[in-house]
Design an enzyme around this catalytic site. Structure first.
Site: not given
Ligand SMILES: *[C@@H]1O[C@H](CO)[C@@H](O)[C@H](O)[C@H]1NC(C)=O
Ligand SMILES: *[C@@H]1O[C@H](CO)[C@@H](O)[C@H](O)[C@H]1NC(C)=O
Ligand SMILES: *[C@@H]1O[C@H](CO)[C@@H](O)[C@H](O)[C@H]1NC(C)=O
Ligand SMILES: *[C@@H]1O[C@H](CO)[C@@H](O)[C@H](O)[C@H]1NC(C)=O
Ligand SMILES: *[C@@H]1O[C@H](CO)[C@@H](O)[C@H](O)[C@H]1NC(C)=O
Ligand SMILES: *[C@@H]1O[C@H](CO)[C@@H](O)[C@H](O)[C@H]1NC(C)=O
Length: 669
Positions: A472, A372, A354-357, A359, A351
């Site tokens: 955030d 996620k 991003g930097g976090f991983g 989705v 989907l």
């Protein structure tokens, strides 16, 4: 003290454990068994028997010599053996095995015209399973004329001889013990004992060998069934037989014939093993110890494997311990469940990234989910994961993205959310970098989104047990459900404010997204409810103006920011000039409400944190319960330390709640 324990090959695990314990306790001599039992014989696979040419299994019995009418029964011999060799003595151990065997035989004279039964049947221990040629007639399948009396025969036999055929032989019907010979070392007539072995009646026999003595017991099964000792002879097997022999039967016919059947057979013998006693111990203890060690290892592995998924950085308590505190804790998923739901994190289910991983979309049963998958190697990812599970996981509000569950297995950090079919808010506000068209949101929808986020933030700041600071807030963290209701998500940076006072002020890096950060953040580096309010104000500008927050620096005093831009228009009395072109037409007739929202946004972005309204007030303004706060025409310069709240502020929540204490830092970021 030496205790003897007889147990058998078919050892049960519990028994093995008992034996192992006894071995540990010492003074136990373990005696193994060589054992088998044929209550009857079935032709399939020949029962693990070795049969000579004229022997076969028929009518549930071994027919050692042929049984069928029409087939030549005369001058036949046969042998039948159990297919595994048995060690009767061991030179290494200076030991002979003792054994018991029981069998039922039946010898029937086969024709009425038969002049008499012949010749007989024997239980044998032989070095060789092959039938000696010309062992029919008087030889009983035991030896032939050339091997008789020689050590080549290598055979011990307990014969049931039905016919006297030489002066050296016993009378019709006798039992004898023979070693390498057809001549018995001792023979006993059976008729005087009331046993007619060729009467066609089943005869039960038991042979016992123990302490160099062989004993034969038996009875006719149609009689008293009294187990008679038929004969007993001293016998030194070691001098006559090889160490390992085959166990079985032989029989023969001559011109006189009979049917020689074995109906059942059971053997119970001491197993003195193949090697020395030490080896025997190894045979028993090694597998036992092995099983115990393997079991322990597997247990340890599973334990560690299960734990590995849950251990967090040292500074953190275990995730589960944290989550336990919440009564509405999200579900802990197994990795394989999530893999199944996302087709093993298939590209097609992606989907966003991003930097976090990354989705992924997934199906859990028939429920749509978003998974996620936090980047494995980022330390920050792990901390954000913990923050997310521990904050959002225990929160429930219609404007918060619902965290269904989580998974921390094999270094995989996974968060399972309800699926948001309409994606994130930013997709509808800003032109894409590639200039592709983007869907518009109606003013009414935008207003509802702002209201929803305000309610969510109010809930976080004031509505739940612990104050939660999101840290955030931005358009890309606001998700839209199927009805375009706003759901605040991404609690990766969220922190709860502990109500304890043990605040220690560790240095902290700046968290959040530039452009949404309140000016004081650059100086204090701390997140407060006021910094959340500031970011919310920026988000209002985004939603109303369809403009990105802009690059801000403390040096240029936010001159590039959307906040500065809108404030200037407000100062010039042209507040509505900044409104997104795409909704300009739509807001005609509703300008007052739009203006109120813009002013609310500006109030939230007041450079002085003390002057920002609380989220409670913001919510009330949006529902029309209270009037929007006054906003100075000119954006006040940022001053630090900020002036304390004046006493004539009408915002009751600000005065009552005051400014939140400096954020309680859980760890440095
Ligand atoms: C059986 O063997 C004996 C002695 O070897 C012999 O005399 C007799 O003819 C044989 N009988 C048959 C039916 O072959
Ligand atoms: C073997 O065992 C017998 C009796 O069990 C004993 O008399 C004999 O001395 C032993 N021989 C050796 C070499 O140990
Ligand atoms: C054989 O049977 C006798 C009597 O039942 C028993 O004492 C002995 O222990 C048995 N021996 C074996 C090797 O089973
Ligand atoms: C007796 O049997 C042995 C094998 O066990 C064989 O070599 C020998 O030839 C046989 N003797 C006769 C007379 O058939
Ligand atoms: C043994 O039994 C058979 C068959 O019943 C019979 O013909 C024979 O006479 C019996 N022998 C003795 C000595 O009773
Ligand atoms: C049995 O025979 C062997 C070899 O002939 C001999 O060494 C051993 O001592 C004998 N055992 C007994 C108990 O007589």
């Amino acid at each position: 003290m030496i205790r003897r324990m007889n147990f058998c090959w078919m050892v049960k695990p519990q028994l093995l454990a008992v034996i192992f314990i006894r071995i540990l306790l010492g003074h136990v001599q373990v005696v193994e068994c060589f054992t088998f039992d044929f209550p009857l014989f079935k032709p399939e696979g020949q029962n693990g028997l070795i049969l000579s040419d004229f022997s076969r299994i028929f009518r549930d019995a071994i027919q050692v010599t042929p049984d069928a009418y029409g087939e030549d029964l005369k001058n036949r011999s046969g042998r039948a053996f159990y297919n595994k060799a048995y060690r009767v003595w061991s030179n290494k151990k200076n030991q002979t095995a003792s054994f018991n065997t029981s069998f039922i035989f039946n010898i029937s004279p086969n024709t009425p015209s038969n002049p008499g039964a012949g010749e007989g049947l024997a239980f044998i221990l032989a070095a060789d399973t092959s039938l000696p040629p010309n062992s029919y007639g008087r030889w009983l399948g035991i030896v032939n004329s050339s091997t008789n009396g020689t050590s080549d025969a290598a055979i011990l036999a307990v014969e049931f001889d039905t016919r006297n055929n030489s002066p050296d032989d016993g009378p019709n019907g006798h039992v004898g013990v023979n070693v390498n010979s057809i001549y018995s070392i001792k023979q006993v007539p059976l008729l005087p004992l009331g046993i007619n072995i060729s009467s066609g009646v089943n005869v039960s026999v038991r042979i016992q060998y123990d302490n160099d003595v062989i004993s034969v017991f038996g009875y006719m099964m149609n009689g008293s069934q009294e187990d008679l000792l038929l004969q007993s002879s001293p016998l030194n097997l070691t001098s006559h037989l090889p160490e390992k022999v085959y166990l079985g039967f032989s029989a023969s016919t001559s011109n006189f014939n009979e049917l020689n059947c074995i109906r059942s057979w059971q053997f119970d013998g001491e197993d003195i093993g193949d090697g020395n006693q030490d080896l025997l111990w190894v045979w028993i203890t090694a597998p036992t110890v092995g099983v115990i060690i393997a079991g322990a290892a597997i247990f340890l592995l599973i334990w560690r494997w299960r734990r590995r998924g849950e251990i967090t950085e040292d500074a953190y308590p275990r995730i589960e311990d944290q989550i336990k505190c919440s009564s509405m804790a999200p579900k802990k998923f197994r990795l394989r469940e999530i893999k199944r739901a996302t087709a093993n994190f298939n590209e097609h289910n992606k989907l966003g990234e991003g930097g976090f991983g990354t989705v992924y979309k997934g199906m859990l049963g028939n429920r749509e989910i978003a998974v996620k998958r936090v980047s494995k190697d980022s330390r920050q990812g792990k901390q954000e994961f913990i923050a997310e599970v521990t904050t959002i996981g225990s929160l429930h509000h219609k404007n918060l993205v619902k965290l269904i569950g989580w998974c921390y297995e094999r270094n995989e950090l996974l968060l399972v959310y309800e699926f948001m079919p309409n994606g994130s808010l930013d997709r509808y506000l800003f032109e894409r970098s590639d200039g592709s068209p983007y869907q518009n949101l109606y003013w009414e929808t935008r207003y509802n989104v702002i209201k929803g986020v305000a309610e969510a933030l109010d809930y976080l700041h004031n509505g739940c047990d612990k104050k939660v600071i999101h840290r955030d807030i931005k358009a890309s963290n606001i998700m839209l459900d199927s009805d375009f209701n706003a759901k605040l998500g991404d609690f990766g940076l969220a922190r709860t404010i502990q109500k304890r006072n043990d605040t220690h002020h560790s240095t902290q890096g700046i968290a959040g997204t530039p452009g949404y950060m309140a000016p004081e953040t650059f100086l204090t580096g701390r997140a407060t409810v006021e910094t959340d309010v500031y970011a919310f104000g920026v988000m209002i500008m985004e939603v109303v103006c369809g403009k990105r927050p802009g690059k801000v620096t403390i040096e240029n005093d936010y001159k590039n920011s959307v906040v500065y831009w809108v404030w200037e228009m407000y100062g010039n009395g042209k507040t509505l000039d900044g409104v997104d072109k795409r909704i300009k037409k739509e807001i005609e007739g509703d300008e007052e409400r739009v203006e109120r929202v813009i002013m609310l946004g500006l109030a939230c972005c007041h450079p002085n944190p003390h002057k920002r309204p609380s989220m409670k007030t913001v919510s009330q303004v949006l529902t029309g319960e209270v009037a929007p706060p006054d906003v100075p025409r000119e954006r006040p310069a940022f001053m630090w330390p900020a002036a304390p709240p004046s006493f004539n502020v009408h915002d009751s929540s600000v005065t009552s709640a005051g400014l939140t204490p400096p954020f309680t830092q859980l760890t440095g970021r």
